[in-house]
Design a protein around this motif. Structure first.
Motif, short mmCIF file in Angstrom:
data_model
loop_
_atom_site.label_atom_id
_atom_site.label_comp_id
_atom_site.label_asym_id
_atom_site.label_seq_id
_atom_site.Cartn_x
_atom_site.Cartn_y
_atom_site.Cartn_z
N ASP A 221 28.49 42.32 46.84
CA ASP A 221 29.21 43.33 46.07
C ASP A 221 29.09 42.98 44.59
N ARG A 329 30.22 51.14 49.54
CA ARG A 329 31.01 50.28 48.65
C ARG A 329 31.96 51.15 47.85
N MET A 347 33.76 46.63 50.54
CA MET A 347 32.86 47.34 51.45
C MET A 347 33.61 47.93 52.64
#
Length: 351
Positions: A221, A329, A347
């Motif tokens: 991420d 995301r 996520m």
């Protein structure tokens, strides 16, 4: 009269201390960089041009960034201490040969610590594009750190269609145990940190990885690490491909800040209701931000202007359409009052 002035000044001083404490302006942030291949034009989507990589490493030095080890970052968060200002961690996934032949000489020249997350099956089976144990040990001898990226590099964060939950847990355990055994056999230790294969994760995978002995888990991420970052979800900025490896993008991500969140909906991992009735996050330090600047991003839908509720300290959007993408995301973004952009990603996965 003098006494009244002293009391008044004391009250003003206390007032500003309270404001500063509530905003927590002085918190330092660390950017964790994520690389894969170096100077390997065969796979441009995971590669960085070697000249650009050299430029990035020089940029860090010239602009006063402190490159710290992943171990130092994690120990600092564990001990609830302040992170070093302008600090960066360098991580590399998979363990390709270009790490040794192309990146290692540059990193060694600058004296930068770095961590390589190894896909251990590829190395154990001597796949041609991957590091050898000899190359790994040469780098390890001069301070390189090697940690876990799973054994077979399966997408462990996604449950295969045919599996029940107990079978899924066993599948995770079997793979991670194999990888830990490979580390023990060839390097003499079991890894402490795991980078999720493909960056996919959920609560089950997190739970099983922690049980096996991993004490920090790293995602793909985007985002920034602060003292508020959980050690189970350390974000990393991927530096690869045509756009994300450029100096423009590199300078941009170095300027971003963490946006600490107390809780959010949907939770990480498998989405329980589709479409979600709303997306929200409770902001830990709301006074840091320009309230009109909050936005929410969903991979499938893009950016949306968000509303901020002063009482609940929640940023939210409603009227979410049915989500079709397997992996999404979600991000909360805002502008700090000094103009810096702050972000926090997580996520969600369709079951």
């Amino acid at each position: 009269m003098i006494f009244i002035k002293l009391v008044w000044r004391s009250l003003i001083f206390i007032f500003w201390l309270i404001i500063l404490f509530s905003i927590k302006i002085s918190a330092n942030n660390t950017i964790v960089l994520l690389y894969h291949k170096f100077g390997d034009q065969r796979t441009p989507s995971t590669n960085i041009d070697l000249n650009i990589f050299k430029e990035q490493m020089l940029y860090l030095k010239k602009h006063g960034y402190k490159v710290i080890s992943l171990k130092q970052l994690i120990n600092t968060i564990e001990k609830n201490k302040s992170l070093p200002s302008k600090s960066v961690v360098i991580t590399i996934d998979d363990g390709y040969k270009s790490v040794y032949f192309n990146a290692f000489p540059i990193l060694r020249e600058y004296g930068y610590p770095f961590t390589v997350f190894l896909s251990t099956k590829a190395i154990e089976k001597k796949y041609p594009d991957y590091l050898s144990w000899k190359e790994i040990k040469i780098m390890k001898k001069v301070g390189a750190d090697f940690q876990d990226h799973s054994y077979a590099h399966y997408a462990l964060g996604i449950i295969p269609n045919h599996m029940k939950e107990d079978e899924y847990r066993e599948w995770i355990i079997e793979d991670l145990k194999k990888s830990r055994a490979v580390f023990k056999h060839y390097l003499g230790y079991e890894p402490l940190y795991l980078a999720f294969p493909y960056g996919y994760y959920n609560k089950i995978l997190i739970s099983e990885a922690l049980k096996l002995g991993h004490k920090a888990l790293l995602t793909q991420d985007p985002g920034v690490v602060s003292e508020d970052t959980p050690l189970t979800l350390i974000p990393r900025e991927a530096i690869l491909g045509k756009e994300w490896s450029t100096m423009k993008h590199f300078r941009y991500i170095l300027e971003r800040k963490d946006l600490p969140i107390i809780e959010h909906y949907p939770e990480i991992g498998f989405l329980k209701k589709n479409p979600p009735f709303e997306i929200w996050a409770k902001i830990k330090y709301p006074k840091r931000y320009v309230k009109e600047s909050f936005g929410i991003y969903i991979s499938e839908l893009g950016w949306r202007k968000a509303k901020f509720d002063e009482n609940s300290k929640k940023v939210f959007i409603k009227s979410i359409p049915f989500l079709k993408r397997k992996i999404n995301r979600i991000a909360i973004t805002a502008k700090e009052k000094d103009g810096k952009e702050a972000v926090n990603f997580w996520m969600i996965i369709l079951p």
